[in-house]
Design an enzyme around this catalytic site. Structure first.
Site, PDB file in Angstrom:
ATOM      1  N   SER A   1       0.831  -1.205   0.000  1.00 51.91           N
ATOM      2  CA  SER A   1       0.000   0.000   0.000  1.00 51.91           C
ATOM      3  C   SER A   1       0.869   1.259   0.000  1.00 51.91           C
ATOM      4  O   SER A   1       1.671   1.448  -0.906  1.00 51.91           O
ATOM      5  CB  SER A   1      -0.945  -0.064   1.210  1.00 51.91           C
ATOM      6  OG  SER A   1      -1.967   0.888   1.099  1.00 51.91           O
TER       7      SER A   1
ATOM      8  N   ASP B   1      -8.274  -5.036  -6.360  1.00 51.93           N
ATOM      9  CA  ASP B   1      -8.042  -3.853  -5.526  1.00 51.93           C
ATOM     10  C   ASP B   1      -8.800  -2.651  -6.099  1.00 51.93           C
ATOM     11  O   ASP B   1      -8.572  -2.264  -7.242  1.00 51.93           O
ATOM     12  CB  ASP B   1      -6.535  -3.568  -5.481  1.00 51.93           C
ATOM     13  CG  ASP B   1      -6.146  -2.576  -4.393  1.00 51.93           C
ATOM     14  OD1 ASP B   1      -6.987  -1.749  -3.996  1.00 51.93           O
ATOM     15  OD2 ASP B   1      -4.983  -2.642  -3.949  1.00 51.93           O
TER      16      ASP B   1
ATOM     17  N   HIS C   1      -7.677  -4.902  -1.771  1.00 52.41           N
ATOM     18  CA  HIS C   1      -6.419  -4.295  -1.313  1.00 52.41           C
ATOM     19  C   HIS C   1      -5.779  -5.130  -0.205  1.00 52.41           C
ATOM     20  O   HIS C   1      -4.565  -5.097  -0.011  1.00 52.41           O
ATOM     21  CB  HIS C   1      -6.715  -2.882  -0.815  1.00 52.41           C
ATOM     22  CG  HIS C   1      -5.490  -2.116  -0.458  1.00 52.41           C
ATOM     23  ND1 HIS C   1      -4.495  -1.828  -1.371  1.00 52.41           N
ATOM     24  CD2 HIS C   1      -5.064  -1.591   0.723  1.00 52.41           C
ATOM     25  CE1 HIS C   1      -3.534  -1.146  -0.775  1.00 52.41           C
ATOM     26  NE2 HIS C   1      -3.849  -1.000   0.490  1.00 52.41           N
TER      27      HIS C   1
END
Lengths: 336, 336
Positions: free
Chosen positions: A129, A283, A312
């Protein structure tokens, strides 16, 4: 579990032109640096997370293992442990805390690793991330320093859609009168909970909810998950720290600096590390199309999307298959 | 453009057990009903939209044409034109307006079409988004009445992920102190704008923003689009009307009634109309996986996803290729 340690960095000049005073970079390390300093790996932290939240990436049965590797996990500025709105002394505390870029973070991390730890070669730089945002920034700023990179469920710059999402979330906190432009004494609890509940629709995918995967996390219903995970997570964080990370995330672009002046493709082209680019197939933040574009512009990159319905969260090892998929890629990168 | 006309329905008993008083169903019609009443088509309205917002579906060069078809567009309860929190007399106005289901809407629409217009056969029932929710509900409640259905960018029940999104959005309005539990005299303008800005991340896809498709709509930047389209659209609506539609959408399930008692697959299996199920390939609300599942359970259905990067907006004809794709399907359905 590694205790927090701190690099006291004094005053640093930020990319924005502002100064950040009394800067401290919190970090954790795992394992032992070998004699020729050739076993170092850097893991970078995601939005709102701390070094202790990244420990799922390594262990005795994994590609990354503190018995063999020296693992350094510097905490993002703004995460409440490194310098943040919530812990910086007046007058740069809370609502006065300046915008900090991914570039600012990486320059500080680099100073710490080279000057304090005296390490100039890294086996691998990686992160999930916002950790991936930092990974790419490392790879273009210090291309000769690392052998490999693993950006996981992230991107080299924040996409327009992701920016729209982030400004929407920011607006929720700002709507709560208890936020008081950042000068609250009592946390804006309702705003934080509302933010958590609205945020919940993006990191886990449609399929995650369709298949009730929150059950795997110990929640019995969606409402149970919304309160137990989402409200609770956001209420446990400081509102200004959240806004600081939103700002860092929103403006991320590995080419937004004096070296590349916004030439995104040129910046990607200078990455010499071996890369396995691992977006999640599902995602909503960082769809695989963005990762495919980035991988195509990096000379030595493989595009390897994670076939997961965890969205995600494919990058955070809540799903064992995803964790194994990532571990396999890390093993290949570490094998050289 | 058809002027609004009204069916005054008196008091109706809602599925929830509450009564709705002084009910009016607003509608528009286009074209002329032929002598044997065999050319009627029903188009159902989406979230917050009105019959005039659905006129892009028909015209002289299109499959649907008022020169040949009699097109009926009943407005969803809660849209500000049909009975809604904003226009219902006290004491069931504003914060007291009861929850209205898709079933309630369809039963009222059916009564209007059969009793007032005296029509018992429909060539086609169709709709985009919440219009698709109503389309499916029509098809299971009155399977012998229509030859074909076209649910576009919608589903037969609201998915868990979609519910998470909707509760998040609802929370934003409720966070604004100006909302006053629905008893505002002055609209909660900041809450409405914040809601619009947060909502913006879902109907247009990641690719829409990546390729700056808002330029096609006359906006020069994302901020221009956020203010000009999103803030403006939500500020122009009544907050309680928005919440009423969120509630209707949230609880939608074509099998949530005494006939099917929640047996979703059984309800889908009773649909006898010819169906072309058209989700958008990139819809964050209604991903194609949900549509594929539904189509697989409808005896005479074809699954035909729209190959678009306009996300949920593939169904509203902002993109000419999407409009042509849908028109082709409608032509096939009308050809029988």
């Amino acid at each position: 579990m590694s205790e927090s340690r701190f690099f006291e960095a004094g005053e640093i000049l930020l990319q924005s032109g502002h100064s950040l005073h009394d800067v401290r970079l919190a970090y954790g390390t795992y394992g032992t640096l070998n004699e020729d300093k050739s076993n170092a790996v850097v893991i970078l932290t995601p939005f709102g997370m701390r070094h202790t939240d990244c420990e799922y990436f390594f262990g005795p049965s994994k590609a990354l293992d503190p018995a063999r590797h020296f693992i350094i996990v510097p905490n993002l500025l703004g995460n409440g442990l490194s310098s943040s709105p919530s812990n910086t002394p007046s007058p740069f505390d809370r609502g006065n805390f300046p915008h900090v870029s991914i570039y600012d973070n990486v320059m500080l991390q680099h100073r710490f690793i080279t000057e304090v730890l005296d390490i100039d070669k890294l086996l691998l730089v990686m992160g999930h991330s916002m950790g991936a945002l930092q990974t790419y920034q490392w790879a273009v700023l210090f291309p000769d320093m690392m052998a490999a990179i693993a950006p996981i469920c992230g991107s080299a710059r924040t996409s327009p859609h992701n920016k729209v999402f982030l400004q929407g979330m920011r607006g929720i906190l700002e709507l709560d009168p208890a936020w008081k432009d950042g000068w609250y004494d009592t946390p804006p609890e309702v705003g934080l909970k509302t933010l958590g509940r609205a945020w919940a629709a993006s990191p886990p995918s449609q399929g995650f909810y369709r298949e009730s995967k929150y059950n795997d996390m110990g929640y019995n219903s969606i409402e149970d998950f919304l309160v137990g995970h989402w409200e609770n997570m956001f209420v446990s964080r400081d509102a200004n720290d959240i806004l600081s990370h939103i700002s860092t995330w929103y403006h991320a672009d590995l080419s937004d600096n004096e070296i590349y002046c916004g030439d995104f493709e040129k910046a990607l082209g200078t990455i010499s590390a071996k890369a396995i680019v691992m977006p999640s197939q599902t995602d909503i933040y960082f769809p695989p199309e963005d990762g495919a574009y980035e991988a195509a512009h990096i000379p030595n990159a493989e595009f390897r999307p994670i076939p997961s319905i965890w969205g995600h969260w494919a990058g955070n090892a809540r799903n064992p298959e995803d964790a194994a998929f990532i571990d396999q890629a890390l093993a290949e990168l570490l094998a050289g």
